[in-house]
Design an enzyme around this catalytic site. Structure first.
Site, PDB file in Angstrom:
ATOM      1  N   GLY A 153     -34.436  38.259  10.038  1.00  0.00           N
ATOM      2  CA  GLY A 153     -35.673  37.500   9.906  1.00  0.00           C
ATOM      3  C   GLY A 153     -36.564  37.475  11.129  1.00  0.00           C
ATOM      4  O   GLY A 153     -37.793  37.500  11.017  1.00  0.00           O
ATOM      5  N   THR A 177     -30.126  37.705   1.832  1.00  0.00           N
ATOM      6  CA  THR A 177     -31.255  36.980   1.250  1.00  0.00           C
ATOM      7  C   THR A 177     -31.572  37.518  -0.149  1.00  0.00           C
ATOM      8  O   THR A 177     -31.415  38.700  -0.391  1.00  0.00           O
ATOM      9  CB  THR A 177     -32.477  37.209   2.171  1.00  0.00           C
ATOM     10  OG1 THR A 177     -32.161  36.717   3.448  1.00  0.00           O
ATOM     11  CG2 THR A 177     -33.734  36.555   1.645  1.00  0.00           C
TER      12      THR A 177
HETATM   13  N1  GLY Z   1     -34.067  37.215   6.265  1.00  0.00           N
HETATM   14  C1  GLY Z   1     -33.326  36.025   6.268  1.00  0.00           C
HETATM   15  C2  GLY Z   1     -33.071  35.467   7.592  1.00  0.00           C
HETATM   16  O1  GLY Z   1     -33.130  36.159   8.603  1.00  0.00           O
HETATM   17  O2  GLY Z   1     -32.809  34.288   7.673  1.00  0.00           O
END
Ligand code: GLY
Length: 313
Positions: A232, A178
């Site tokens: 995430g 990310t």
């Molecule tokens: N931090 C990005 C995701 O888990 O999609």
């Protein structure tokens, strides 16, 4: 106008080990990070807004195939790319987010347009793309996102025993690619932006923390601006970005202490990743609980941007 300003960026965190990164690859990452931070820095130096600075810095990383966002987004199990993004203005608490974006060249420009041209915060999938067309946001054919490296990564994961969704995997490096940026401008306004392709081999329209305000992104002039990178699901459970702002507000923690505390909470539930944050005095913190995070920062007092990859740098 004060003369204090600053910017920090990340391009992903994870098991980024020196032994797995060739000198050439390491140099390529450092050059890309420098290009990104320079683009935000020059906007701030010239009195531009923190929103413009974070957007510009993220666009550079979205246009590079080195990061898991925009051009370099990872593949889903269905062999498509589904991208997430968000942006937030610390002055007004206005924000915009996009998810399940499949043909938008720069998801962060989409998020900014949602923030400024819609009455909503989060738009998804086909509706998001209709909105993008109405607002002349650049739409590209899905093959724009088809990079050999990401395609190969998907095949490797699909052939593995458990066929699970995994974070951005590159040989022996497992990282969360990310991208994000946080900035304070000379008018004292904070902004944060985050953009991601999510997880390789993700199924069922999985959505990560990136388009979730409070989890992956938050900005409030009263406290700080935050962007996260990592697994995430854990940042969603902890509402990490807002939690960091709240620790500063309710407990009067410094940015350093609040971000370290957030990483402790992440570690306690077996999550991994890193955060970047800047407070309303321009103090920057970039802690992580993994071997590395592609990152760079620049403050008004610095001569040069600082570009780092490994945790011990
Ligand atoms: N931090 C990005 C995701 O888990 O999609």
């Amino acid at each position: 106008m004060k003369n204090n300003f600053g910017i920090a960026i990340h391009g992903g965190a994870g098991t980024i080990l020196r032994k797995n990164l060739t000198p050439k690859l390491e140099q390529q990452f450092r050059t890309a990070l420098r290009l990104s931070i320079e683009s935000g820095k020059s906007i701030l130096e010239n009195g531009g807004t923190s929103l413009d600075a974070v957007q510009a810095a993220v666009v550079v990383m979205e246009d590079s195939d080195q990061f898991n966002a925009g051009k370099g987004a990872v593949f889903t199990n269905d062999e498509t790319n589904e991208m997430d993004s968000s942006i937030m203005c610390g002055k007004t608490l206005a924000c915009g987010c996009g998810t399940l974006l499949r043909h938008i060249k720069n998801p962060i420009i989409f998020a900014r347009t949602v923030m400024e041209k819609s009455e909503h915060v989060l738009l998804a999938s086909d509706g998001a793309e209709q909105f993008a067309k109405l607002h002349d946001i650049e739409i590209v054919d899905a093959k724009y996102f088809h990079t050999k490296r990401r395609w190969f990564q998907l095949q490797v994961v699909k052939e593995s025993d458990d066929n699970k969704a995994i974070l951005d995997h590159d040989g022996d490096n497992s990282k969360h690619g990310t991208v994000g940026a946080v900035a304070l401008d000379k008018d004292g306004n904070l902004a944060a932006a985050t953009s991601s392709g999510g997880m390789t081999n993700k199924k069922y329209n999985r959505i990560g923390d990136t388009p979730m305000i409070g989890a992956g992104t938050y900005a409030d002039n009263a406290t700080c601006a935050v962007s996260t990178t990592g697994h995430g699901e854990y940042f969603m459970r902890l509402v990490t970005a807002k939690d960091i702002c709240d620790m500063i507000s309710y407990k009067q923690f410094s940015i350093d202490l609040a971000t370290k505390e957030a990483i402790k909470k992440l570690t306690a539930i077996d999550g991994s990743g890193g955060v970047i944050a800047i407070d309303n005095n321009g103090n920057i913190a970039m802690p992580m609980n993994c071997a590395g995070m592609y990152r760079a920062s620049f403050s008004a007092d610095d001569k040069e941007p600082s570009v780092k990859i490994f945790v011990e740098e």
